[in-house]
Design a protein around this motif. Structure first.
Motif, PDB file in Angstrom:
ATOM      1  N   CYS A  10       0.827  -1.209   0.000  1.00  0.00           N
ATOM      2  CA  CYS A  10       0.000   0.000   0.000  1.00  0.00           C
ATOM      3  C   CYS A  10       0.863   1.262   0.000  1.00  0.00           C
ATOM      4  O   CYS A  10       0.574   2.221  -0.728  1.00  0.00           O
ATOM      5  N   LEU A  11       1.913   1.264   0.820  1.00  0.00           N
ATOM      6  CA  LEU A  11       2.806   2.421   0.866  1.00  0.00           C
ATOM      7  C   LEU A  11       3.474   2.643  -0.484  1.00  0.00           C
ATOM      8  O   LEU A  11       3.618   3.788  -0.948  1.00  0.00           O
ATOM      9  N   GLU A  14       1.134   4.270  -2.803  1.00  0.00           N
ATOM     10  CA  GLU A  14       0.950   5.687  -2.491  1.00  0.00           C
ATOM     11  C   GLU A  14       2.155   6.527  -2.895  1.00  0.00           C
ATOM     12  O   GLU A  14       2.151   7.755  -2.727  1.00  0.00           O
ATOM     13  N   ILE A  16       5.155   6.328  -1.505  1.00  0.00           N
ATOM     14  CA  ILE A  16       6.008   6.604  -0.345  1.00  0.00           C
ATOM     15  C   ILE A  16       7.399   6.021  -0.579  1.00  0.00           C
ATOM     16  O   ILE A  16       7.547   4.831  -0.856  1.00  0.00           O
ATOM     17  N   ILE A  19      10.300   6.668   5.043  1.00  0.00           N
ATOM     18  CA  ILE A  19       9.516   6.661   6.275  1.00  0.00           C
ATOM     19  C   ILE A  19      10.461   6.815   7.463  1.00  0.00           C
ATOM     20  O   ILE A  19      11.650   6.483   7.374  1.00  0.00           O
ATOM     21  N   ILE A  40      11.343   1.611  -0.604  1.00  0.00           N
ATOM     22  CA  ILE A  40      11.101   2.482   0.548  1.00  0.00           C
ATOM     23  C   ILE A  40      12.330   2.468   1.449  1.00  0.00           C
ATOM     24  O   ILE A  40      12.791   1.410   1.869  1.00  0.00           O
ATOM     25  N   VAL A  67       4.970   9.464   6.406  1.00  0.00           N
ATOM     26  CA  VAL A  67       4.696   8.271   7.221  1.00  0.00           C
ATOM     27  C   VAL A  67       5.718   8.145   8.343  1.00  0.00           C
ATOM     28  O   VAL A  67       6.932   8.302   8.131  1.00  0.00           O
ATOM     29  N   MET A 139      -5.676   1.580   4.606  1.00  0.00           N
ATOM     30  CA  MET A 139      -4.527   2.388   4.214  1.00  0.00           C
ATOM     31  C   MET A 139      -4.933   3.461   3.206  1.00  0.00           C
ATOM     32  O   MET A 139      -4.516   4.626   3.310  1.00  0.00           O
TER      33      MET A 139
END
Length: 540
Positions: A10-11, A14, A16, A19, A40, A67, A139
């Motif tokens: 999900c991240l 998005e 992302i 984090i 990430i 995040v 999410m």
């Protein structure tokens, strides 16, 4: 795919790429899934509150939700202050906290904390994930809620067993968000818009008061265009610094008890105050009930709850700043403000700043003005809380950069981790953190994060060996009875700089300030600069 892997997926969906967080057993499955992706980067902070502040700084520069991640119990509760700070300043953020096993919830087991209950008043929304199949929906909703309407932090609390549970349904992140009961209003009501236009046309002395919502709504450019097209001057709150450059002919300063006296006089002399993206709390207008009686007020905000919270509007208008001002730019507005602008110039030139600053050591006003003038035009200035914040907000020379601080909650220790987030968000930008020696010591542990990740952040410490703003209050209110405010001359900043492979600079006079600032700003490494100021310098 298990729950933890779905979270990472999900991240990624998005967009992302960074984090901030600290792992623990209750969030370990998520970190295992994170280990198996190269999309990430996780930045390990040294205390969970810093994860939230770093995410805040990152979000404010990227203008997208950021995040932060922590484990359960104290790992999660340490994050609460950062969530409250982000909520007060409307910063879009998704906070993920690990939780004990679902079967143990409510039993007060090791490191269990009711995060939904604990953060109820400090987040825009929160989730306790009970079913791994709900992760994609939760999410997606979290990012949607964080980034729409009045932006803010959203909490996702997820038990460790849910992270390990296999999804029974196929992973699907493509569904459109349609949340019953959550429909942010973007376009201004047409009838209210007509009233706004009529009020502007009837005004002789209109004045815009811009708040942080203008910047959060990416509305600086369009508000600037509106001011220039109709020749309407602008003042701002502390969080609204940056809507107009300081040298713009329509710029008339920051209002409030720590702003410019001529900005407050401008507000009192106006006949129409157009408040945009600001709640106008006590620091901006000390006695709103008096202002309401003498000035017509238009209050524009995307959040219905903010309108009239502190200052009763003549005309309320709910809507997104870009949509509202796009309509106003096309409206039939004819207003002659030539005489009003001349009046404001007269007010500005005849207003005398009665404050006197010690010429011992460094003058804090000269420090902020010289520093911000020497910084890159598009640099990021991150102010902490205390006297340093008020001197910074009052004297910062805005060009085309960004001014970050925490206004609503006033959280000491914000600036260093927020500066980390800002620099990580855009490594090409010059980022300078300005803090007092009190607020520095509330987040100095993040020097390790800076060193390990080789983040060339510049930290300027305004040192007076006291908790300066509290000392100032005790001097004025309690007859100089100073209690619990002296910091003495610790820490040894030169030794700290050496310990964390940072360059060190020092100034203790106005004569040496300029050259030392040049060296400080020119260095390519992470750096600390200490400027000694007299503890008898006050903000008012």
């Amino acid at each position: 795919m298990n729950g933890a892997e779905a979270m990472v997926k999900c991240l990624e969906a998005e967009g992302i790429t960074k984090i901030f967080g600290i792992p623990g057993v209750a969030i370990a499955p998520f970190y295992e899934a994170l280990y198996n992706t190269d999309k990430i980067e996780h930045i390990l902070v040294r205390q969970e509150q810093a994860a939230g502040h770093a995410a805040s700084g990152y979000a404010r520069i990227t203008r997208k939700p950021a995040v932060c991640v922590t484990s359960s119990g104290p790992g999660a509760t340490n994050l609460i202050t950062a969530l409250a700070t982000a909520y007060a300043d409307s910063i879009p953020m998704v906070a993920i906290t690990g939780q004990v096993k679902s079967s143990l919830l409510g039993r007060d087991v090791f490191q269990e904390a009711d995060m939904r209950g604990a953060t109820a008043s400090f987040v825009k929304h929160s989730y306790l994930v009970k079913n791994a199949d709900e992760i994609p929906t939760i999410m997606k909703e979290a990012f949607y809620i964080a980034s729409t309407g009045r932006k803010g932090p959203v909490l996702i609390d997820i038990p460790c067993d849910v992270q390990l549970t296999e999804l029974r349904k196929s992973f699907d992140y493509s569904k459109e968000i349609n949340m019953r009961g959550y429909k942010p209003s973007i376009k201004g009501n047409s009838q209210q818009m007509a009233k706004v236009i009529k009020a502007i046309n009837n005004a002789k002395r209109p004045l815009i008061c811009a708040g942080g919502g203008v910047i959060l709504g990416n509305g600086e450019k369009i508000v600037r265009e509106f001011c220039e097209k109709f020749n309407i001057p602008l003042v701002h709150t502390m969080m609204g610094i940056g809507v107009l450059p300081k040298k713009h002919p329509l710029y008339f300063g920051m209002l409030g008890n720590n702003g410019k006296p001529y900005a407050n006089r401008a507000v009192n002399n106006s006949d129409l105050l157009i408040v945009v993206g600001a709640r106008i709390a006590d620091r901006a207008v000390a006695r709103p009930e008096h202002l309401e009686k003498q000035v017509n007020i238009i209050h524009i905000d995307i959040d219905t709850a903010e309108i009239g919270k502190n200052l009763g509007p003549t005309i309320p208008l709910v809507g997104d700043v870009k949509d509202v001002f796009a309509s106003l730019l096309e409206a039939d507005i004819k207003v002659d403000t030539a005489a009003w602008i001349e009046k404001l110039k007269e007010i500005k030139t005849t207003t005398v700043d009665s404050r006197v600053f010690s010429e011992k050591m460094v003058n804090p006003i000269e420090l902020v003005q010289t520093l911000s003038e020497k910084m890159d035009d598009d640099a990021v200035y991150v102010a902490d809380v205390g006297q340093n914040q008020l001197w910074s907000a009052d004297n910062y020379i805005m060009k085309e950069g960004r001014f970050l601080t925490t206004g609503g909650m006033g959280t000491m220790g914000y600036s260093i981790p927020a500066g980390v987030g800002a620099k990580v968000a855009d490594p090409t930008k010059q980022v300078v953190v300005v803090c007092g020696d009190g607020s520095f010591q509330m987040s100095m542990f993040e020097l390790a994060t800076i060193a390990v990740n080789k983040i060339p952040l510049k930290i300027l410490v305004v040192r007076n060996q006291f908790l300066g703003l509290v000392r100032e209050h005790q001097a004025k209110t309690y007859e100089h009875h100073y209690s619990g405010v002296q910091l003495y001359d610790f820490p040894r900043y030169d030794k700290l700089s050496e310990a964390y492979d940072m360059d060190y600079f020092y100034a203790d006079s106005n004569e040496t300030l300029g050259a030392e600032l040049d060296r400080f700003l020119a260095c390519t490494n992470a750096a600390i600069m200490v400027c000694d100021v007299d503890y008898n310098n006050y903000t008012q």
